[in-house]
Design an enzyme around this catalytic site. Sequence first.
Site, PDB file in Angstrom:
ATOM      1  CG  ASN A   1      -0.178  -0.185   2.499  1.00 37.79           C
ATOM      2  OD1 ASN A   1       0.632   0.658   2.857  1.00 37.79           O
ATOM      3  ND2 ASN A   1      -0.411  -1.297   3.190  1.00 37.79           N
TER       4      ASN A   1
ATOM      5  CG  ASP B   1      -6.777  -6.498  13.649  1.00 41.53           C
ATOM      6  OD1 ASP B   1      -6.041  -5.884  14.456  1.00 41.53           O
ATOM      7  OD2 ASP B   1      -7.584  -5.924  12.900  1.00 41.53           O
ATOM      8  CB  ILE B   2      -0.905  -6.647  14.723  1.00 44.06           C
ATOM      9  CG1 ILE B   2      -0.415  -7.444  13.509  1.00 44.06           C
ATOM     10  CG2 ILE B   2       0.174  -6.523  15.792  1.00 44.06           C
ATOM     11  CD1 ILE B   2       0.659  -6.756  12.699  1.00 44.06           C
TER      12      ILE B   2
ATOM     13  CE  LYS C   1      -9.189  -3.053  13.878  1.00 44.05           C
ATOM     14  NZ  LYS C   1      -8.102  -3.406  13.006  1.00 44.05           N
TER      15      LYS C   1
HETATM   16  O1  C5P Z   1      -9.467  -2.637  10.529  1.00 44.61           O
HETATM   17  P1  C5P Z   1      -8.431  -1.700  10.031  1.00 44.61           P
HETATM   18  O2  C5P Z   1      -7.357  -2.380   9.234  1.00 44.61           O
HETATM   19  O3  C5P Z   1      -8.965  -0.508   9.308  1.00 44.61           O
HETATM   20  O4  C5P Z   1      -7.769  -1.134  11.384  1.00 44.61           O
HETATM   21  C1  C5P Z   1      -6.715  -0.253  11.363  1.00 44.61           C
HETATM   22  C2  C5P Z   1      -5.926  -0.379  12.635  1.00 44.61           C
HETATM   23  O5  C5P Z   1      -5.661  -1.746  12.919  1.00 44.61           O
HETATM   24  C3  C5P Z   1      -4.573   0.269  12.505  1.00 44.61           C
HETATM   25  O6  C5P Z   1      -4.206   0.745  13.784  1.00 44.61           O
HETATM   26  C4  C5P Z   1      -3.687  -0.884  12.059  1.00 44.61           C
HETATM   27  O7  C5P Z   1      -2.326  -0.669  12.411  1.00 44.61           O
HETATM   28  C5  C5P Z   1      -4.285  -2.055  12.804  1.00 44.61           C
HETATM   29  N1  C5P Z   1      -4.204  -3.345  12.090  1.00 44.61           N
HETATM   30  C6  C5P Z   1      -3.443  -4.369  12.623  1.00 44.61           C
HETATM   31  N2  C5P Z   1      -3.391  -5.592  11.990  1.00 44.61           N
HETATM   32  C7  C5P Z   1      -4.067  -5.809  10.861  1.00 44.61           C
HETATM   33  C8  C5P Z   1      -4.846  -4.771  10.299  1.00 44.61           C
HETATM   34  C9  C5P Z   1      -4.889  -3.555  10.942  1.00 44.61           C
HETATM   35  O8  C5P Z   1      -2.810  -4.160  13.658  1.00 44.61           O
HETATM   36  N3  C5P Z   1      -3.989  -6.981  10.278  1.00 44.61           N
END
Ligand code: C5P
Length: 397
Positions: free
Chosen positions: A210, A306-307, A341
Amino acid sequence: MNNLTNKRILLGVSGSIAAYKSPDIVRRLQDLGAEVRVIITTGGREFVSELSLQTISKNKVHDNLWDKEAELAMGHIELAKWADAVIIAPASANTIARLCHGKADDLLSTVILATNASVLIAPSMNQQMFASKAIKENLKILNNRGVVTINPGFGEQACGDVGEGRLAEPEEIAKQVANMFSDSALSGRKVLITIGGTIEAIDPVRYISNHSSGKMGMALAHACIQAGAETTLIIGSISVEIEKRAEVIYITSANEMFNAVMKKIENQDLFISCAAVADFRPTKISHNKIKKDGKLAVIELTKNKDILESVCKLKNKPVCIGFAAETENFLANARAKLKNKKCDAIILNDISNSDIGLNSDENEVHFISQEKTEKIDKSSKQIIAEKIIKKVTKYFF
Ligand code: C5P
């Protein structure tokens, strides 16, 4: 209390008529408890005597990058390491431009490149010069790198003009240098920040990624270090200079970022998830380069973990701040993210506007916590980062 007690301040004096005020700046810094050393540029030497600066600072004035004797006593690298903060006052238009370009052809510019310390600049020049686009843009570039500007004052100038460009008063300069050390809202705290985009391989050549530049994350890193935090950065794909004072871990993919975060998360006080983590990765990474005449029509994707959400689920979770880059239904989407989250705050970014958000130098965000939503007006990413960290420390520490 003197804020500069035991602090080592390096004062850079460059070529501006206001250099005549530099001995007074030395004195004001000393009054606050600092030990001061001075570097003078060729231009600076035209406006103030080295003897005055030497007598007042009680140290030899440093002026030459090529002086073998000086290099033996205290060379440019030692000087850069010696300083707790570097203040260039006055900072001439030429010195500002040279810092901007990372020049290293005199002692002052070389020390600035070599130092880990905070750098402040107090511009001083004719009002028309200060109003020029070049100066404004150069200052913006330096600010985005974490250099703090002490704004010049308005008034009558040595050339007879009236306007903005007069060196800030020595007392004000010393106060602002001292403020750098008093802003220790995160001192003794550990902060982990994810920065940049992740790269998800398709084959040995191609990938999915991205447009993240890492500018916002790096600005947050500056702000956390400025606030006294022990800061670790987990960095993906970026196009900005790396904050030298942080511990840095490099990763490529979302999976690697996940593992790096989990390995580091214990004992962290604050986790800022600023990275643009790819939501999906190709299910299979082709071992060989995929041929364009092959049968590939579809790349099957698998969801990445999702981290941020995983960190928020930890038993001893740190304060967790996430980012929401949205193109529509901004506030509703961001609030849903905060809830789903279970993080402590979400920083909402409107990325449909190309002036702010991904890859741009400026930003405008909303700080959304369980209790309230606050707008942070459009500004450089560095200023936005400082405001975010101020709110985080106010609400959560
Ligand atoms: O759900 P979305 O991707 O829009 O959420 C964005 C937030 O979640 C950001 O803080 C991003 O760093 C974190 N994120 C994450 N792991 C992922 C996707 C998003 O930590 N796989």
